[in-house]
Design an enzyme around this catalytic site. Sequence first.
Site, PDB file in Angstrom:
ATOM      1  N   ILE A   1     -20.013  19.606  44.526  1.00 27.46           N
ATOM      2  CA  ILE A   1     -20.647  20.182  45.716  1.00 27.46           C
ATOM      3  C   ILE A   1     -21.963  20.853  45.355  1.00 27.46           C
ATOM      4  CG2 ILE A   1     -20.402  21.900  47.546  1.00 27.46           C
ATOM      5  CD1 ILE A   1     -17.362  21.351  47.459  1.00 27.46           C
TER       6      ILE A   1
ATOM      7  N   SER B   1     -17.432  28.509  49.457  1.00 28.82           N
ATOM      8  CA  SER B   1     -16.443  28.187  48.419  1.00 28.82           C
ATOM      9  C   SER B   1     -15.105  28.858  48.696  1.00 28.82           C
ATOM     10  CB  SER B   1     -16.975  28.589  47.046  1.00 28.82           C
ATOM     11  OG  SER B   1     -18.080  27.795  46.694  1.00 28.82           O
ATOM     12  N   ARG B   2     -14.946  30.101  48.254  1.00 30.65           N
ATOM     13  CA  ARG B   2     -13.725  30.876  48.489  1.00 30.65           C
ATOM     14  C   ARG B   2     -14.120  32.307  48.826  1.00 30.65           C
ATOM     15  NH1 ARG B   2     -11.745  26.717  49.159  1.00 30.65           N
ATOM     16  NH2 ARG B   2      -9.874  25.778  48.194  1.00 30.65           N
TER      17      ARG B   2
ATOM     18  N   GLU C   1      -9.092  35.461  55.382  1.00 34.86           N
ATOM     19  CA  GLU C   1      -9.121  34.438  56.435  1.00 34.86           C
ATOM     20  C   GLU C   1      -7.750  33.895  56.812  1.00 34.86           C
ATOM     21  OE1 GLU C   1      -9.880  30.082  54.675  1.00 34.86           O
ATOM     22  OE2 GLU C   1     -11.538  31.428  54.233  1.00 34.86           O
TER      23      GLU C   1
ATOM     24  N   HIS D   1     -14.239  27.991  58.088  1.00 31.96           N
ATOM     25  CA  HIS D   1     -13.825  27.074  57.012  1.00 31.96           C
ATOM     26  C   HIS D   1     -13.916  25.618  57.491  1.00 31.96           C
ATOM     27  CE1 HIS D   1     -11.448  27.326  53.043  1.00 31.96           C
ATOM     28  NE2 HIS D   1     -11.999  26.135  53.120  1.00 31.96           N
TER      29      HIS D   1
END
Length: 338
Positions: free
Chosen positions: A157, A239-240, A269, A301
């Site tokens: 990515i 990403s996270r 989340e 997301h």
Amino acid sequence: MNLSVAMFSAQRYDIDLFTAAGAHTPVTFTFFEARLNLTTCALARGYDAVCVFVNDDLNREVLRELSALGVKHIALRCAGFNNVDTQAAKTLGMLVSRVPAYSPQSVAEHTLALILTLNRKTHHAYNRVRNGNFSLQGLMGFTLYQKTVGVIGTGAIGLAVINILAGFGCRIVCHDPAPAAAAQAQTNARGGCYVSLDELYTQSDIITLHCPLTHANHHLINAGAIEKMRPGITLINTSRGALIDTQAVISALKRRHIKALGLDVYEQESSLFFSDHSLEIIDDDVIERLLSFPNVLITGHQGFFTEEALNQIVATTIDNLGAAEKGETSGPGFVVAG
């Protein structure tokens, strides 16, 4: 072979796509809307495998319970596996597979959508024009050309993001603790260079995160890191969520050190994303505070959410399930192999 799989956190699109694809295989899916956790893992009784997503909780206790229920395979339909205690899975003799690469361009393009929207304020312009307000006051942005963009993480990515940024004429600086030789070559070919984190913080006009979440980089973007960044930084995370210390970011937004923030992920989340809460009172004060800033853009997301990516996720997940039944677990899709 007749493989029964319990899918957790199943959305309508999961049900439609996996049902259609599974019809041509010996894999039978049963879909549960509930997230997998210690409370819901009893639903997996009698299944050979579970298929899970980013917000399912597969800690040691959950894995022990799943193993006791006869589950032998944890099949993630995503790339990240930070929500799985892989050491516990290995101890229990459970397989863990994932989708290591599914259309990295999808997330990369969403990253650029966040950057461009925040910069040129097209979301605000859209609402203004619909209300008959054609004023340009407050909508000024900047050109991306020759701006320095820091890319943290140069996996598939990150490299896709670099390719796009190069087309805008950006100067690209990167950081990766263990970049692959091919990634270094591609980055260099695009005019980018690898630097230390501190150098990336001090040089960048925009910083975008493209690294997996590990114990080592939890809250990578914290108060100390933000202080090293240029005032007026634009920060993007697709990403996270836990890569960012959200309270530190809120503080930096309040004192105008961070100019713009784009998030497709959020540390808390799991209780919000992938569900409709429009008729509810959201009691998460942190995300409510984030949403109060006009220079913050949050998406739920959805970076992965393209036809191409979903089809790849479905195909790879089913392939992983079939490979596990055949004992073929040496491929890149297996995090914990037999």
